[in-house]
Design an enzyme around this catalytic site. Structure first.
Site, PDB file in Angstrom:
ATOM      1  N   SER A 135       0.757  -1.001  -0.026  1.00 39.39           N
ATOM      2  CA  SER A 135      -0.049   0.157   0.083  1.00 39.39           C
ATOM      3  C   SER A 135       0.886   1.185  -0.238  1.00 39.39           C
ATOM      4  CB  SER A 135      -1.115  -0.101   1.096  1.00 39.39           C
ATOM      5  OG  SER A 135      -0.218  -0.073   2.217  1.00 39.39           O
ATOM      6  N   ASN A 162       0.266   4.326 -10.205  1.00 42.25           N
ATOM      7  CA  ASN A 162       1.161   4.160  -8.912  1.00 42.25           C
ATOM      8  C   ASN A 162       2.012   2.935  -9.037  1.00 42.25           C
ATOM      9  OD1 ASN A 162      -0.089   1.984  -7.311  1.00 42.25           O
ATOM     10  ND2 ASN A 162      -1.972   3.289  -7.217  1.00 42.25           N
ATOM     11  N   ARG A 177     -12.564   9.893 -33.231  1.00 39.89           N
ATOM     12  CA  ARG A 177     -13.834  10.501 -33.549  1.00 39.89           C
ATOM     13  C   ARG A 177     -13.315  11.853 -34.081  1.00 39.89           C
ATOM     14  NH1 ARG A 177     -18.766  12.668 -30.096  1.00 39.89           N
ATOM     15  NH2 ARG A 177     -20.345  12.650 -31.728  1.00 39.89           N
ATOM     16  N   ARG A 237     -14.125   5.374 -39.324  1.00 39.88           N
ATOM     17  CA  ARG A 237     -13.151   4.592 -38.351  1.00 39.88           C
ATOM     18  C   ARG A 237     -13.491   3.067 -38.374  1.00 39.88           C
ATOM     19  NH1 ARG A 237     -14.422   6.667 -32.214  1.00 39.88           N
ATOM     20  NH2 ARG A 237     -16.476   6.425 -32.338  1.00 39.88           N
ATOM     21  N   ARG A 280      -7.789  -2.345 -19.556  1.00 42.88           N
ATOM     22  CA  ARG A 280      -8.415  -3.276 -18.538  1.00 42.88           C
ATOM     23  C   ARG A 280      -7.834  -3.319 -17.244  1.00 42.88           C
ATOM     24  NH1 ARG A 280      -8.002  -8.841 -21.139  1.00 42.88           N
ATOM     25  NH2 ARG A 280      -9.217  -9.548 -19.317  1.00 42.88           N
ATOM     26  N   HIS A 281      -6.493  -2.552 -17.157  1.00 42.85           N
ATOM     27  CA  HIS A 281      -5.888  -2.490 -15.754  1.00 42.85           C
ATOM     28  C   HIS A 281      -6.537  -1.137 -15.346  1.00 42.85           C
ATOM     29  CE1 HIS A 281      -3.122  -5.741 -16.449  1.00 42.85           C
ATOM     30  NE2 HIS A 281      -2.830  -5.465 -17.647  1.00 42.85           N
ATOM     31  N   ARG A 282      -7.424  -1.189 -14.356  1.00 46.43           N
ATOM     32  CA  ARG A 282      -8.266  -0.018 -13.938  1.00 46.43           C
ATOM     33  C   ARG A 282      -7.438   0.545 -12.588  1.00 46.43           C
ATOM     34  NH1 ARG A 282      -9.532   2.350 -17.836  1.00 46.43           N
ATOM     35  NH2 ARG A 282     -10.696   3.833 -16.552  1.00 46.43           N
ATOM     36  N   ARG A 286       1.849  -8.397 -17.802  1.00 45.44           N
ATOM     37  CA  ARG A 286       2.044  -8.173 -19.350  1.00 45.44           C
ATOM     38  C   ARG A 286       3.301  -8.418 -19.681  1.00 45.44           C
ATOM     39  NH1 ARG A 286      -2.979  -8.643 -21.304  1.00 45.44           N
ATOM     40  NH2 ARG A 286      -4.337  -7.108 -20.147  1.00 45.44           N
TER      41      ARG A 286
END
Length: 258
Positions: A79, A197, A116, A181, A103-105, A208
């Site tokens: 932590s 962090n 766009r 697109r 996907r790593h939130r 990964r």
């Protein structure tokens, strides 16, 4: 009216990574730490946070910051690593990669180029690692990419005509590009700013950079690991980069899920 031919698109064979921001740290005068040796601000911040928990600023064991953090990782007290944030700019990565990356939130923030809003008529593309270096495969892949880009350019032009009744030119362009697109491949190059962090970076890099990861994001993870290990060795010293069975670089970590 036919759109003018564009120059050959730029092809990326490696990602480009830039450090945009790193931690700073100021030791409070009334809670000074007995530092041992020099260390980067991010790792000192993490050490200070850890020592505050036990009011051990006097450093009774006489540990250097790197040694202190090695014990933190060994004990799994990750932590305190969350206080140190690093912001990177990724370029020369595909939209296929960023679909996996975001996907790593937990512990991350992302800001990515908008297809766009941004015209992709001069788009660049990322050569898939499995294709790179094989002349026949690259030629076949390039043919598909060139065709997709030509289709995109033609579609934007046709859609601009279809939406000629839309008075707001900016909105009209967005309407055309957001539809066109859809023909662009996953190999389309994108740019993304990523803030994470140190604890979150460790988790992402462990997953990964492994041999089981998709090749492009694995390549990016190994390159990121090298950069962050140079920035803050105390956070990433337990990672080892090695050559996998597929003869490509991978990495493993000693202390899992810190």
């Amino acid at each position: 009216m036919t759109a003018p031919a564009s120059a050959a698109p730029l092809l990326y064979y490696e990602p480009r990574i830039t450090v945009l921001a790193r931690p700073s740290f100021t030791t409070p005068e009334h809670l000074g730490v007995s530092w041992q040796g020099a260390s980067p601000a991010g790792t000192r911040l993490a050490e200070f946070a850890g020592r505050l928990c036990y009011m051990s600023q006097h450093n009774p064991a006489g540990r250097a910051t790197r040694d202190y953090l090695e014990n933190i990782k060994k004990q799994g007290h990750g932590s305190v690593l969350e206080h140190a944030n690093y912001t990177l700019l990724y370029e020369g990565v595909s939209r296929s990669l960023t679909h996996e990356l975001v996907r790593h939130r937990a512990g991350f923030a992302y800001s990515q180029l908008s297809q766009r809003y941004v015209d992709e008529k001069d788009a660049s593309f990322v050569v898939p690692p499995a294709v790179a270096g094989d002349e026949a495969l690259e030629s076949a892949w390039r043919s598909q990419v060139d065709g997709a880009l030509a289709s995109y350019i033609a579609l934007v032009e046709q859609l601009m005509e279809r939406y000629a009744w839309v008075g707001d030119k900016v909105h009209r362009r967005k309407m055309a590009r957001e539809a066109a697109r859809g023909v662009l491949p996953n190999s389309t190059e994108t740019k993304i700013v990523v803030t994470g962090n140190a604890r979150a970076w460790r988790t992402m890099l462990e997953l990964r950079s492994s041999e089981g990861a998709e090749l492009e994001i694995r390549r990016l993870a190994v390159a990121t690991l090298r950069l962050l290990a140079a920035e803050a060795p105390g956070f990433f010293s337990d990672f080892e980069i090695y050559e996998g069975e597929d003869r490509r670089e991978a990495a493993r970590v000693a202390f899992h899920k810190v």
